[in-house]
Design an enzyme around this catalytic site. Sequence first.
Site, PDB file in Angstrom:
ATOM      1  N   GLN A 660     -52.413 -57.771  48.590  1.00  0.00           N
ATOM      2  CA  GLN A 660     -51.027 -57.417  48.278  1.00  0.00           C
ATOM      3  C   GLN A 660     -50.844 -57.198  46.779  1.00  0.00           C
ATOM      4  O   GLN A 660     -50.155 -56.253  46.369  1.00  0.00           O
ATOM      5  CB  GLN A 660     -50.089 -58.520  48.768  1.00  0.00           C
ATOM      6  CG  GLN A 660     -49.933 -58.576  50.271  1.00  0.00           C
ATOM      7  CD  GLN A 660     -48.891 -59.596  50.696  1.00  0.00           C
ATOM      8  OE1 GLN A 660     -47.943 -59.877  49.982  1.00  0.00           O
ATOM      9  NE2 GLN A 660     -49.078 -60.171  51.876  1.00  0.00           N
ATOM     10  N   ASP A 685     -35.432 -46.109  57.585  1.00  0.00           N
ATOM     11  CA  ASP A 685     -34.946 -47.167  58.465  1.00  0.00           C
ATOM     12  C   ASP A 685     -33.656 -47.739  57.898  1.00  0.00           C
ATOM     13  O   ASP A 685     -33.345 -47.566  56.712  1.00  0.00           O
ATOM     14  CB  ASP A 685     -35.995 -48.276  58.620  1.00  0.00           C
ATOM     15  CG  ASP A 685     -35.757 -49.131  59.851  1.00  0.00           C
ATOM     16  OD1 ASP A 685     -34.796 -48.850  60.588  1.00  0.00           O
ATOM     17  OD2 ASP A 685     -36.530 -50.081  60.079  1.00  0.00           O
ATOM     18  N   ASP A 756     -36.600 -44.091  61.931  1.00  0.00           N
ATOM     19  CA  ASP A 756     -36.481 -45.323  62.707  1.00  0.00           C
ATOM     20  C   ASP A 756     -35.027 -45.784  62.704  1.00  0.00           C
ATOM     21  O   ASP A 756     -34.191 -45.253  61.975  1.00  0.00           O
ATOM     22  CB  ASP A 756     -37.388 -46.403  62.112  1.00  0.00           C
ATOM     23  CG  ASP A 756     -37.773 -47.456  63.129  1.00  0.00           C
ATOM     24  OD1 ASP A 756     -37.167 -47.485  64.219  1.00  0.00           O
ATOM     25  OD2 ASP A 756     -38.683 -48.257  62.838  1.00  0.00           O
ATOM     26  N   LEU A 916     -43.680 -55.393  49.089  1.00  0.00           N
ATOM     27  CA  LEU A 916     -44.610 -55.972  50.060  1.00  0.00           C
ATOM     28  C   LEU A 916     -44.515 -57.498  50.067  1.00  0.00           C
ATOM     29  O   LEU A 916     -44.270 -58.119  49.041  1.00  0.00           O
ATOM     30  CB  LEU A 916     -46.044 -55.555  49.735  1.00  0.00           C
ATOM     31  CG  LEU A 916     -46.438 -54.136  50.121  1.00  0.00           C
ATOM     32  CD1 LEU A 916     -47.885 -53.886  49.751  1.00  0.00           C
ATOM     33  CD2 LEU A 916     -46.243 -53.918  51.612  1.00  0.00           C
TER      34      LEU A 916
END
Length: 916
Positions: A660, A685, A756, A916
């Site tokens: 990450q 989204d 989405d 993230l």
Amino acid sequence: MSLQPSVRPRVRVPSPQLMGKVGIRPVMTFTGPRMSFRPRIPPSVNVVNRPSVIADTFKPRGGSISVRPRAILASPQAAKPDSNDSVPNLIRRILISPPIPHSPSNLSSFSSTSTSSSSCTQIENSIANLGVVAAKPRGKGHGGRGGRNRGGPHTPLLDSLFTRPQTCVSKMGETGRHVTVDTNYFKILKKPEWNIYQYRVDFVPEIDMSFVRRTLILQHKAKLGGYIFDGTMLFTTNDLRGTKKGHYHEFHLTSEYRDGKTVLIKIKHVGIVDANEAQLFQVLNLILRQSMGGLDLQQIARHFFDPYAKISIDPYHIEIWPGYITSIRQHERDILLCTEITHKVMRTDTLYTILRQLTVETKDYQKAFKTEVIGSIVLTDYNNKTYRITDVDFTSSPLSTFSLKDTKVSFAEYFKSRYNLIITDSSQPMLISKPTNKHIRGGQEEFISLIPEFTRATGITDHMRTNIRFMKSMSDHTRLNPEMRLQRLRNFNERLNSSAKTRILPCEKILLGHGVRYICDEKANWTREFRNCSMFCNAEISRWQVILPSRCCRETQLFVQMCIKVARNMSLVLATPKYIEMDDDRNNSYTTAVEMATSEDPQILMIVIQQPNEEKYSVIKKKCCIDRPVASQVVTMKMIAPTSEKSAGLMSIATKVVIQMNAKLRGIPWMIDLPLKGLMTIGFDVCHSSKDKNTSYSALVATMDVRSSSRYFSAVSKHQKFQELSNDIILHFTFALRAYRNEHGSLPERILFYRDGVGDGQLHQVVNTELNHLRIKAQEIYEAAGKHEIGPRLAFIVVSKRLNTRYFFSNNNPPPGTVVDDVITLPERYDFFIVSQSVRQGTVSPTSYNVIYDTMGLTPDRIQMLTYKMTHMYYNYTGTCRVPAVCQYAHKLAYLVAESIHCPPSQLHERNLYFL
């Protein structure tokens, strides 16, 4: 505790002489005890006791027609009329049985009838004598769903919007290994040749309350015969026009209202619902719901649950009720019934019990009680209804009065006279619930007052979610493995054998550093490969700092040393960090430490917190994303210093943390074998804020051609409930194209847009508004860049995760890469299902992809493979995810802003994966 069919008594058929009399419901059992229908049968009807019938519905009409919406009659796969079936004069049957295994190239093997008693469920139920004749209206429309499927008047239950591109001749792919999977769909064997007469019903004077309308209509059942009434529209197989056959023939009836008042009922004939109309499926679903209402199932909100098969988790005062979600609609060649297993979590504690506990445990019990219950869904057992609590009124009590029929009556008196319930504590506060649209349509416009003593909480609290033992105990009953889920479905319909031909796509190749290639296995996880392999492209982390409480110093340093060791094995330069110790872990201490660290311009900060804390996490992320833009990695002591029995997984945790950190600094942990150049993938989204129910955040994340650049573009915008999103999408899309042109000097050759967060009721808006605006804007940008002839090669795909569809491979979960593009897909759509991830517990859920626009020039096979490849690119997990990575990135970003920072982050972050 397992759910055994034997926990409920079998139902019996009463003596024949009682059938047809008022108030008597004869019962026939054809399936397992959990799904025993109770149709009302007139004496004149001969019950055919063959195991192939689930619902007798309408009287036959002449002719032979195919059950298919008008919008898809032109489909080359349209079903052929079935004119060889002989049907009794009094009953026209709809046959439901599991589809037989078939091949797309051998349609004749997909039989329309079944004579095997073990392969289907059969129940006869004539609409002329339905046990329940008045169907409650749902949603804003008449018979439409509530919740996400919002629509205007006469909105059908099922969305039949034609989104299949004109250029799509076949949507079936070819690549991969062909296999057969079982699905949770049941085939409806069609018996056409009947019509349903549709009438509009008006009342003079106007009646707002829907249950009163149904009561007034019920007085004329003898004249109307069997019918379905949703509050405005009346459906029946009887032609009530008599000799006058005008299309808009109207006749009047009168009913007695309370206090002897007379109400005029105007019934106007508005048309005939043919079997080739989409509104037919609205009627079929209404019939199905009425049949479900005749079971020993209890309706809670929109679905039906089995209180007799409830599972009690005593230490936590929780009950789990199993239930069913059902839906009938037209699929590729047949009408199919989708049945999915669901569960409802019921708490045995009343809100009054919670209030008493908080009175003892907290100082300010009123504030604590409001925090606990406001926004939660509660159930009142006396009327079996659910409400959302919007406030708590401590100034009112059950002794408070309200107006009832021009008289003042207390709540205590009302509940004693209406429900024979006695309130034990007259000093408890009143719960306030704002009326929903459904309540308003039913005549309830004022705020609803509830008694805590008679109100049960539903769902689980955040405190329960943190209890690992409780969550494991609950997941043992709710996360069903494929074998258990199949058994539950067989209890629903004796045997599930709904099969479809599918394909398993080839395993994807993961590209690591130094030319290493790893071929994914059936688990689709490559965490262990990183322990001895280099990442595809590494960032050099030479300036980084660790912020931690002083009492966590030893454990943190050990974890950091493990991260450095892991990074060395992955050929990543990870220098020794600078430690900033804090005397305490208050929020202000973290703020001050971040200010101090950012003054030295670090590449990334690792911030250690004692335990998961939403408020502390929000303070840290606000500081690092808005005030002092810097990449940050937040870890908890529970993660980096686990107990001895869980210490074996510490190496995997260190590996994921290093990956990450590398991704946040524009490193590329791994790559896929992507044959296309100049491809820009976009994910969009929406996430609703838990703090403010009227506020949502939309996020867009785009790649800058992953083959040649490690940069991304991200943007977030805030909008109110029901606000049009097209402006936000167009604005972010324009900025993303600008960023791509700045990166490569030209616009992308192809654009793959994954949308989405779209409910079925929002599909019209996405197609007619968002997509049209996007196409126009893209055309303008490409023409301005001098690409008049080529133009934008764009594909727009709607991604849906909340599905009831399940399919199984050899009684187990299908392996990652399993594609279904036939049988259970919809003929009016260019759609397909993909199972892209592997789960260790429960049944895997497929993801639906609906291609509503496509000018990329790729075959359906390539679109499916490209979509599956994109599920391997989510750098927060060394495995495949359920949706393409850009969709998951967009969700991650929208969730971060909605839950933690509550405003768009700094633009300095827009080119990195800082979220993230």
